[in-house]
Design a protein around this motif. Structure first.
Motif, mmCIF file in Angstrom:
data_model
loop_
_atom_site.group_PDB
_atom_site.id
_atom_site.type_symbol
_atom_site.label_atom_id
_atom_site.label_comp_id
_atom_site.label_asym_id
_atom_site.label_seq_id
_atom_site.Cartn_x
_atom_site.Cartn_y
_atom_site.Cartn_z
ATOM 1 N N VAL A 6 65.035 38.320 52.699
ATOM 2 C CA VAL A 6 63.704 37.926 52.226
ATOM 3 C C VAL A 6 62.890 37.361 53.385
ATOM 4 O O VAL A 6 61.713 37.689 53.554
ATOM 5 N N THR A 7 63.520 36.507 54.198
ATOM 6 C CA THR A 7 62.832 35.933 55.361
ATOM 7 C C THR A 7 62.374 37.031 56.298
ATOM 8 O O THR A 7 61.240 37.018 56.786
ATOM 9 N N SER A 11 58.572 37.960 57.137
ATOM 10 C CA SER A 11 58.179 37.912 58.550
ATOM 11 C C SER A 11 57.573 39.238 58.980
ATOM 12 O O SER A 11 56.575 39.269 59.701
ATOM 13 N N ARG A 12 58.166 40.323 58.541
ATOM 14 C CA ARG A 12 57.653 41.655 58.870
ATOM 15 C C ARG A 12 56.227 41.817 58.367
ATOM 16 O O ARG A 12 55.394 42.442 59.017
ATOM 17 N N ASP A 13 55.941 41.195 57.220
ATOM 18 C CA ASP A 13 54.605 41.263 56.624
ATOM 19 C C ASP A 13 53.683 40.173 57.159
ATOM 20 O O ASP A 13 52.594 39.985 56.643
ATOM 21 N N LYS A 24 61.088 38.061 62.660
ATOM 22 C CA LYS A 24 61.091 39.490 62.304
ATOM 23 C C LYS A 24 61.809 40.350 63.340
ATOM 24 O O LYS A 24 62.002 41.541 63.127
ATOM 25 N N ARG A 25 62.245 39.749 64.436
ATOM 26 C CA ARG A 25 62.931 40.520 65.472
ATOM 27 C C ARG A 25 64.266 41.046 64.970
ATOM 28 O O ARG A 25 65.020 40.337 64.315
ATOM 29 N N VAL A 26 64.559 42.276 65.328
ATOM 30 C CA VAL A 26 65.827 42.907 64.979
ATOM 31 C C VAL A 26 66.672 42.975 66.248
ATOM 32 O O VAL A 26 66.209 43.454 67.277
ATOM 33 N N ASN A 40 67.577 30.751 58.385
ATOM 34 C CA ASN A 40 68.065 30.356 57.065
ATOM 35 C C ASN A 40 69.285 29.451 57.160
ATOM 36 O O ASN A 40 69.478 28.581 56.308
ATOM 37 N N THR A 41 70.093 29.647 58.179
ATOM 38 C CA THR A 41 71.245 28.767 58.386
ATOM 39 C C THR A 41 70.776 27.345 58.655
ATOM 40 O O THR A 41 71.292 26.384 58.068
ATOM 41 N N ILE A 42 69.786 27.194 59.521
ATOM 42 C CA ILE A 42 69.252 25.868 59.850
ATOM 43 C C ILE A 42 68.623 25.214 58.621
ATOM 44 O O ILE A 42 68.860 24.029 58.341
#
Length: 196
Positions: A6-7, A11-13, A24-26, A40-42
């Protein structure tokens, strides 16, 4: 994993403003949104630390999770039942004619549960600040902030989810080649294999 997806999608949007450029980086090696996973971990660790605040903080955290899940699952149902009407295109699995009444009942159930999840478990003269359910403040505060942000800024630049073709740019940025290039390479390999 679901929160990271979801994040990444938000981010992509470009929903997160300047933070979107990072989340959004892959990753080139894993071809996964590693930064979104770490983000999300943080956030998850920070929320877990709230449990050390005592029963009140833990109760509010779990209530927020329940309220947020109800809201998140109900928004698309509400849109389908009350706003889209006959323009809805059902997928391969659907509830047919029962989808509108079942969707309306689901929205009614959430409308009932929403205030119940925000009520304190203690009532009467025993209720004090320590026994209060602070979900309405802890959940409602950020939601009010987001609504104000939408009215003041986001509605001017956010145009909704990016179309499917936008994934080309993400794929190309992460691997150096586009999906079309990879499909062409696969087709060339198939032709080479058939020639042998």
């Amino acid at each position: 994993v679901a929160a990271s997806r979801v994040t990444f999608a938000y981010s992509r949007d470009e929903c997160f403003g300047s933070l979107s450029a990072i989340t959004k980086r892959v990753n080139r090696h894993t071809r996964t949104p590693v930064n979104a996973v770490w983000f999300n971990t943080i956030v998850g660790i920070a929320m877990t630390v709230l449990i050390f605040g005592g029963d009140l903080a833990a109760g509010a955290l779990f209530s927020i999770g329940a309220v947020a899940a109800f809201v998140a699952f109900t928004i698309p149902i509400f849109i389908r039942v009350f706003l889209v009407g006959d323009r809805f295109r059902p997928g391969p699995w659907n509830l047919g004619r029962a989808s509108v009444p079942i969707g309306a009942m689901a929205c009614g159930f959430v409308l009932l549960m929403f205030p119940i999840l925000m009520l304190p478990s203690i009532t009467g003269s025993d209720l004090d600040a320590a026994g209060m359910n602070w979900t309405c403040l802890v959940y409602g505060g950020p939601m009010i902030f987001i609504l104000i942000w939408w009215v003041v800024s986001a509605r001017k630049w956010f145009k909704g989810p990016k179309p499917e073709g936008a994934l080309e740019g993400i794929e190309q940025a992460s691997t150096g080649s586009s999906l079309k290039d990879r499909d062409d390479q696969g087709a060339d390999m198939d032709k080479a294999g058939k020639m042998v």
